[in-house]
Design a protein around this motif. Structure first.
Motif, PDB file in Angstrom:
ATOM      1  N   VAL A 145       0.924  -1.302   0.143  1.00  0.00           N
ATOM      2  CA  VAL A 145      -0.156  -0.138  -0.001  1.00  0.00           C
ATOM      3  C   VAL A 145       0.923   1.202   0.126  1.00  0.00           C
ATOM      4  O   VAL A 145       0.504   2.139  -0.705  1.00  0.00           O
ATOM      5  CB  VAL A 145      -0.858  -0.191   1.342  1.00  0.00           C
ATOM      6  CG1 VAL A 145      -1.886   1.273   1.292  1.00  0.00           C
ATOM      7  CG2 VAL A 145      -1.907  -1.285   1.060  1.00  0.00           C
ATOM      8  N   ILE A 198      -8.723  -1.012   1.849  1.00  0.00           N
ATOM      9  CA  ILE A 198      -8.641  -0.111   0.693  1.00  0.00           C
ATOM     10  C   ILE A 198      -9.775  -0.387  -0.258  1.00  0.00           C
ATOM     11  O   ILE A 198     -10.343   0.707  -1.051  1.00  0.00           O
ATOM     12  CB  ILE A 198      -7.299  -0.291  -0.187  1.00  0.00           C
ATOM     13  CG1 ILE A 198      -6.153   0.108   0.605  1.00  0.00           C
ATOM     14  CG2 ILE A 198      -7.581   0.287  -1.617  1.00  0.00           C
ATOM     15  CD1 ILE A 198      -5.857   1.558   0.217  1.00  0.00           C
ATOM     16  N   VAL A 204      -6.766   3.564   4.518  1.00  0.00           N
ATOM     17  CA  VAL A 204      -6.008   2.565   5.169  1.00  0.00           C
ATOM     18  C   VAL A 204      -5.269   3.116   6.568  1.00  0.00           C
ATOM     19  O   VAL A 204      -5.030   4.385   6.339  1.00  0.00           O
ATOM     20  CB  VAL A 204      -5.060   1.881   4.200  1.00  0.00           C
ATOM     21  CG1 VAL A 204      -3.973   2.877   3.585  1.00  0.00           C
ATOM     22  CG2 VAL A 204      -4.394   0.696   4.719  1.00  0.00           C
TER      23      VAL A 204
END
Ligand SMILES: [Zn+2]
Length: 496
Positions: A145, A198, A204
Motif C-alpha cells: 500500500v 482499501i 487505510v
C-alpha cells in the motif's frame, strides 16, 4: 485522441473516464458483439474457464483463479490487459496515474488549479496499467500500500492524512488499472486486512495514521485451491469481496495438451537443421504428464505443470538434434528413446509422496515414460499383429541400438527383422520417408513392444526377448496384462 494534448482539449472532446471495471466490461461487450476471439492463446478452456471469466467481468467482479501450477492462470490474468482501453489520459508524472478530470492526489489538484486548461496531459498505454505481485509471507504493508514519513510530515506542517507525505506501494501504483496478486494465501493476514480496507472504505491505516486513498483498481488473484479453502488462510471479509472463484484445470484431452505444447515449446530451431516431430513422439511427451497427474506416488496437491511436456519436448528435440549433427544427418526426427534423454526436464516438475521418494525421482520418471509409450503404442497399434517381430526376438535375436545410433545404423540392423518395417509404417510413416523418419518409427515400435513387455531392453544387449518369454502357444495378451504385485517386505513378484 492523439490530438488531445491539454486538459482543455480533453474537456472539449467530451471524453469521460470510466471506473476500470466498467471500462473492461464495456470493451468485453464490444468483443462479444463483434465475435472477436477472447483470450487468444488460451487452449482448452472455451467451455469451462472462459465462460465463467466472461460472466465475472460482465458482473464487474474482482475474481480469483483457483488452480494448480501450470494451468495458465498468470497468462489469463495478463490477458485481461487486452480488455483495457488502448490508452487513457493521465496527469503526467503522477505516480498513481491520476485522471486529469478527477485527480485524487493533492499535487495533481494543485497543478490543475494553477495551470487550468493549459495543463499538458499524458497518455498511458494499457500494458502499463497492469501490476503483478507474487505474494510471499514477507510482503509488507509498505510494499503493498505504501509508507509515510511522520517526521518529514510534521516538519512540513502537513496533515498526516495528506497523500503528499506518502510513498506509494504497488496497489496505488495500479490505480486505474489491474492489480494481480499471485498465491494470495501466502499474504500475511495484516496485509489482507489492508487490502480489504482499501477496497471497502478507500482508506487505510499506516503506522497508526489514517490515510485516505479512493483508488479505482480491478483486483485479480490466483491461489492453489487447497490453500485458499484452508481455514484461516484468507480473512473472511476479503473473501467476501472477491466476487467470483473460478477453477482452472489441466488439459482435458491429449489433443488440447498437444496444442498447448505446440504453441509453447521452442521447436522451430531457426538457422539449424529441419525438425520433423512425429505425432507419436508428441503424444508420448504429453502422455507423461497425464500419467504423472494420475500417479499416486506423485503429490496431487502441487500438481504436474503443463511446463513438463513443454520443456520435455524441447529436450527431446535437442537430443535428436545432437544425434543428427554427430552423424551429419540433414533432418532432425526425434525418437521415443530421446524422451529418456529428457529426464532432467521431468524429475524436477513433480513433488513425490513418501512411496515415490522410496523409488526415487529418476526411476519414477522412467516408469512414467515407459507407461506413456505403452499407452500411446496400444492406442495406435490396437488390433495390429506384432507376433512375427516378437518371435524374431524369442528365437534369440537382439538389436544393440541406442539413442545415439544413426538412422542408417538403425535401418541396417533392423532390416532382417521380418514384419518390423510394416509395423513402422503403421506408426504413420509416409511413402518416401527420410532415413531419420524411418529410424524413428522403428524405434517407436521397439519401445512400444518393450513397454508392453513383449520384448526386453538392457544397456548391454539393447533389445532382446522378454525376460520371461512366454511359451509357444500361450496367448500374448496375458503378457501385457501382467501385474507387478508388491509383496510384504518390499519383495516383488511377477505374475505371468
Ligand atoms: Zn496525482
Amino acid at each position: 485522441m492523439a490530438s488531445i494534448e491539454t486538459l482543455g482539449d480533453l474537456r472539449q472532446s467530451g471524453y469521460r473516464s470510466r471506473p476500470v471495471k466498467q471500462e473492461i466490461r464495456e470493451n468485453l461487450v464490444g468483443k462479444l458483439r463483434a465475435g472477436d476471439p477472447l483470450f487468444p492463446g488460451i487452449i482448452g478452456y472455451d467451455e469451462t474457464v472462459i465462460p465463467q471469466l466472461v460472466n465475472a467481468v460482465l458482473s464487474r467482479h474482482n475474481f480469483i483463479l483457483l488452480g494448480l501450477r501450470g494451468q495458465a492462470k498468470s497468462r489469463i490474468l495478463r490477458g485481461m490487459v487486452d480488455l483495457l482501453d488502448e490508452r487513457i489520459p493521465v496527469v503526467p508524472g503522477c505516480e498513481i496515474h491520476d485522471d486529469p478530470l478527477a485527480p485524487l492526489c493533492a499535487a495533481c489538484r494543485a497543478r490543475i488549479a494553477k495551470d487550468g486548461d493549459r495543463l499538458a496531459i499524458g497518455w498511458l498505454r494499457r500494458e502499463d496499467r497492469y501490476v503483478e505481485k507474487l505474494a510471499t509471507p514477507d510482503v509488507t504493508i509498505a510494499d503493498m500500500v505504501g509508507d509515510i514519513d511522520p517526521i518529514k510530515a510534521a516538519e512540513a506542517g502537513l496533515n498526516l492524512s495528506d497523500e503528499l507525505t506518502m510513498h506509494y506501494g504497488l496497489l496505488p501504483r495500479a490505480n486505474r488499472g489491474i492489480f494481480a496478486i499471485n498465491e494470495l494465501p501466502d499474504l500475511a493476514g495484516k496485509i489482507q486486512v489492508g487490502l480489504f480496507n482499501i477496497l471497502q472504505e478507500g482508506d487505510v491505516q499506516i503506522k497508526g495514521y489514517p490515510i485516505r486513498l479512493k483508488l479505482d483498481v480491478m483486483l485479480v488473484f490466483t491461489a492453489n485451491p487447497e490453500d485458499y479453502t484452508a481455514r484461516g488462510k484468507i480473512i473472511t471479509p476479503l473473501k467476501d469481496r472477491i466476487g467470483s472463484e473460478i477453477r482452472t484445470h489441466y488439459p482435458a484431452t491429449r489433443g488440447h495438451a498437444m496444442a498447448i505444447t505446440k504453441q509453447e515449446a521452442w521447436t522451430d530451431r531457426t538457422g539449424a537443421l529441419r525438425v520433423e516431430i512425429p505425432d507419436y513422439v508428441r503424444e508420448v511427451v504429453e502422455e507423461i504428464a497425464f500419467q504423472a497427474r494420475a500417479d499416486r506416488k506423485i503429490d496431487k496437491r502441487s500438481g504436474v505443470s503443463q511446463r513438463l511436456p513443454i520443456s520435455t519436448l524441447e529436450l527431446v528435440i535437442s537430443n535428436a538434434e545432437r544425434r543428427a549433427l554427430a552423424h551429419g544427418e540433414h533432418v532432425v526426427v526425434p525418437r521415443v528413446t530421446d524422451v529418456y534423454a529428457a529426464l532432467p526436464s521431468i524429475t524436477g516438475k513433480f513433488e513425490l509422496e513418501y512411496e515415490g521418494e522410496l523409488r526415487g525421482a529418476e526411476q519414477i520418471a522412467r516408469d512414467l515414460i515407459r507407461s506413456a509409450v505403452g499407452s500411446v503404442f496400444t492406442g495406435i497399434f490396437d488390433g495390429v499383429d506384432s507376433r512375427t517381430v516378437v518371435e524374431w526376438f524369442d528365437l534369440g535375436g537382439s538389436l544393440p541400438l541406442s539413442d545415439t545410433s544413426s538412422a542408417d545404423d538403425v535401418i541396417a540392423q533392423t532390416r532382417g527383422v521380418q514384419g518390423l518395417r510394416e509395423l513402422a509404417t503403421h506408426a504413420g510413416l509416409k511413402p518416401g520417408a527420410t532415413a531419420p523418419a524411418v529410424a524413428s518409427a522403428v524405434d517407436f515400435v521397439l519401445e512400444g513392444l518393450y513397454a508392453q513387455k513383449k520384448i526386453s531392453r538392457s544397456e548391454e544387449r539393447g533389445y532382446s526377448a522378454a525376460e520371461a518369454a512366454p511359451r509357444r502357444g500361450q496367448r500374448r495378451e496375458e503378457v501385457t496384462l501382467d501385474e507387478e504385485i508388491r509383496m510384504p517386505g518390499n519383495k516383488k513378484k511377477y505374475y505371468n
